[in-house]
Structure formats: structure tokens, C-alpha cells
Design a protein around this motif. Structure first.
Motif, PDB file in Angstrom:
ATOM      1  N   ASN A  40      50.519 103.144  97.822  1.00 14.77           N
ATOM      2  CA  ASN A  40      51.349 101.923  97.712  1.00 14.77           C
ATOM      3  C   ASN A  40      50.942 100.862  97.811  1.00 14.77           C
ATOM      4  O   ASN A  40      51.347  99.724  97.097  1.00 14.77           O
ATOM      5  N   GLN A  92      48.613  99.812  95.396  1.00 13.84           N
ATOM      6  CA  GLN A  92      49.052  99.536  94.003  1.00 13.84           C
ATOM      7  C   GLN A  92      49.780  98.079  93.928  1.00 13.84           C
ATOM      8  O   GLN A  92      49.895  97.303  93.179  1.00 13.84           O
ATOM      9  N   HIS A 118      47.440  95.320  93.660  1.00  9.82           N
ATOM     10  CA  HIS A 118      46.855  95.236  92.418  1.00  9.82           C
ATOM     11  C   HIS A 118      47.801  94.356  91.388  1.00  9.82           C
ATOM     12  O   HIS A 118      47.777  93.477  90.665  1.00  9.82           O
ATOM     13  N   PHE A 119      49.081  94.996  91.408  1.00 10.92           N
ATOM     14  CA  PHE A 119      50.104  94.397  90.422  1.00 10.92           C
ATOM     15  C   PHE A 119      50.812  93.012  90.977  1.00 10.92           C
ATOM     16  O   PHE A 119      51.236  92.334  89.964  1.00 10.92           O
ATOM     17  N   THR A 142      49.602  90.486  88.670  1.00  8.47           N
ATOM     18  CA  THR A 142      49.871  90.625  87.309  1.00  8.47           C
ATOM     19  C   THR A 142      51.254  90.026  86.723  1.00  8.47           C
ATOM     20  O   THR A 142      52.001  89.460  87.717  1.00  8.47           O
ATOM     21  N   ILE A 197      53.459  92.007  85.501  1.00 10.95           N
ATOM     22  CA  ILE A 197      54.333  93.248  84.854  1.00 10.95           C
ATOM     23  C   ILE A 197      55.181  93.297  86.144  1.00 10.95           C
ATOM     24  O   ILE A 197      55.148  94.017  87.209  1.00 10.95           O
ATOM     25  N   TYR A 241      57.999  95.105  86.320  1.00 12.14           N
ATOM     26  CA  TYR A 241      58.635  96.384  86.782  1.00 12.14           C
ATOM     27  C   TYR A 241      57.772  97.024  87.897  1.00 12.14           C
ATOM     28  O   TYR A 241      58.149  97.548  88.766  1.00 12.14           O
ATOM     29  N   ALA A 242      56.351  97.064  87.617  1.00  9.64           N
ATOM     30  CA  ALA A 242      55.562  97.537  88.690  1.00  9.64           C
ATOM     31  C   ALA A 242      55.378  96.578  90.010  1.00  9.64           C
ATOM     32  O   ALA A 242      55.529  97.560  91.120  1.00  9.64           O
ATOM     33  N   LYS A 243      55.448  95.481  89.756  1.00  9.13           N
ATOM     34  CA  LYS A 243      55.854  94.641  91.205  1.00  9.13           C
ATOM     35  C   LYS A 243      57.029  95.102  91.841  1.00  9.13           C
ATOM     36  O   LYS A 243      56.933  95.293  93.356  1.00  9.13           O
ATOM     37  N   ARG A 289      58.637  97.838  91.535  1.00  5.87           N
ATOM     38  CA  ARG A 289      58.734  99.116  92.090  1.00  5.87           C
ATOM     39  C   ARG A 289      57.805  99.450  93.303  1.00  5.87           C
ATOM     40  O   ARG A 289      58.298 100.066  94.343  1.00  5.87           O
ATOM     41  N   PHE A 290      56.676  98.853  93.351  1.00  4.23           N
ATOM     42  CA  PHE A 290      55.644  99.188  94.523  1.00  4.23           C
ATOM     43  C   PHE A 290      56.324  98.292  95.695  1.00  4.23           C
ATOM     44  O   PHE A 290      56.096  98.680  96.979  1.00  4.23           O
TER      45      PHE A 290
END
Length: 210
Positions: A114, A117, A120-121, A124, A126, A128-130, A132-133
Motif C-alpha cells: 500500500n 501504491q 506511485h499515485f 499522478t 488520479i 481516487y487512487a491517491k 484510496r491508498f
């Protein structure tokens, strides 16, 4: 040449703690060196760390023994390669070993992936991904912080390979190190481990080349 050939990027490692002589091979993930054919022969999942034991114990048969996956490497080194005077980082007592295995697996299956991830995000757009993680990493750090409010180290009152596995990720988390961190028990744990002579020595050896 030493028996242990260690392939990694700048992180503290158990080899110093266990007083195991080794040759260091820095794998520059920024230059995609983890995809080199010669490295894939050691670590087919193209991830670091990995090691080769040129002289494994007799029960492993003849020939060099390559090992990938951090949890397995930590267990192998602590069980089979501990040097003279090194601390017991993987207790033989079954009850104590279960505790170490719990927190080692917790890191391998939860905290590490996690955090990876999130790293990584974070670069970016993104959202939602930021989110979420970020939330999941905070949740996991909350679990860890609670544990470290009850015990000095993850598996109890003794430093083990479970701490080594998590430290290598948490040391790069800005929130855990901040002066106003919501995880004060983790910050104290980081400070204790950072002062260990073996950790300092490993970090000095694993300096990022310019």
C-alpha cells in the motif's frame, strides 16, 4: 568475495544486524536495472531485495542459493547465517516466532504494497487512487501506532526481523516522521531503530551513487 551477494537499493538491511559479511550490489531502479536479464535470474519478479548465498548450509544441497522476496530473505538470514555475537532477530520459541511472523506478514502483505501504491499515485492526478491508498496507509500506520503504544517493538519487547521489514518502508513516510505526527509511537520507534549502529552502517554503505 563473501558468501552472501546482496542486491538492493539504499535501505537498511539485516546483514549488518546479523553480522554477516556480504558484497553489496546496488540495483538502480531509477535506471530499470531490476529488469536486466542477469538480475532476473536471481529475482524473476524483478523486485529488490534479492540475495545469493554462494555457500548455503548442507541441508540446501550443493550450489549457490538465490533468494528473492524480503520476508523469505530475512527468515533465511536470521535462521541460517547469523554471525558470532549477533542478536537473535528471529526467536526459536514457537509463541514468539508466531508474533514475528504475524507482523512480518502484515508488512509484506499490507504496509509495503500500500505504501508502494501511494508513492506511485502521489505523482499522478488520479485523485481516487491517491485518496484510496492514502487512507489505507493511514489505517495501517494507525494499527502499527497502537501496537507500538503497547510494546517497544512490533513482535513484543525485542527487536526482530519484523521491525527491519517495516522500518525500511516507514522511514520514508513524511507523516510518520513529522514533528506533529499523528503516530507518535511510530516516530519513537523510528528514532530508536535509526540509532542502532548496524542501521547507521547499512545506510552509509548503501549511498545512492550520483
Amino acid at each position: 568475495m563473501h558468501d552472501i551477494q546482496a542486491y538492493l537499493w539504499p535501505t537498511p538491511n539485516a546483514l549488518e544486524e546479523l553480522n554477516v559479511p556480504y558484497d553489496l550490489h546496488l540495483i538502480n531502479i531509477g535506471k530499470n536495472e531490476q529488469f536486466a536479464p542477469e538480475f532476473l535470474k536471481i529475482s524473476p519478479n524483478n523486485k529488490i531485495p534479492a540475495i545469493i548465498d554462494q555457500n548455503p548450509p548442507s541441508e540446501f544441497g550443493e550450489g549457490a542459493l538465490p533468494i528473492f522476496e524480503s520476508g523469505v530473505i530475512l527468515q533465511y538470514l536470521a535462521d541460517y547465517k547469523k554471525g558470532e555475537g549477533a542478536p537473535d532477530l528471529y526467536p526459536k520459541n514457537p509463541r514468539e516466532r508466531v508474533r514475528v511472523n504475524e507482523w512480518l506478514t502484515w508488512q509484506v502483505g499490507g504496509l509495503g504494497p500500500n505504501m508502494g501504491q501511494l508513492n506511485h499515485f502521489s505523482s499522478t492526478n488520479i485523485d481516487y487512487a491517491k485518496e484510496r491508498f492514502s487512507k489505507e496507509v493511514d489505517r495501517l500506520l494507525g494499527v502499527m501506532n497502537k501496537r507500538l503504544g503497547e510494546y517497544k517493538y512490533l513482535a513484543g519487547d525485542n527487536y526482530t526481523i519484523a521491525d527491519i521489514a517495516s522500518y525500511n518502508w516507514v522511514i520514508y513516510n513524511d507523516k510518520a516522521k513529522a514533528a506533529d505526527t499523528p503516530f507518535p509511537n511510530i516516530k519513537g520507534w523510528l528514532e530508536r531503530i535509526s540509532e542502532r549502529p548496524a542501521v547507521k552502517k547499512a545506510m552509509e554503505k548503501a549511498t545512492i551513487p550520483k
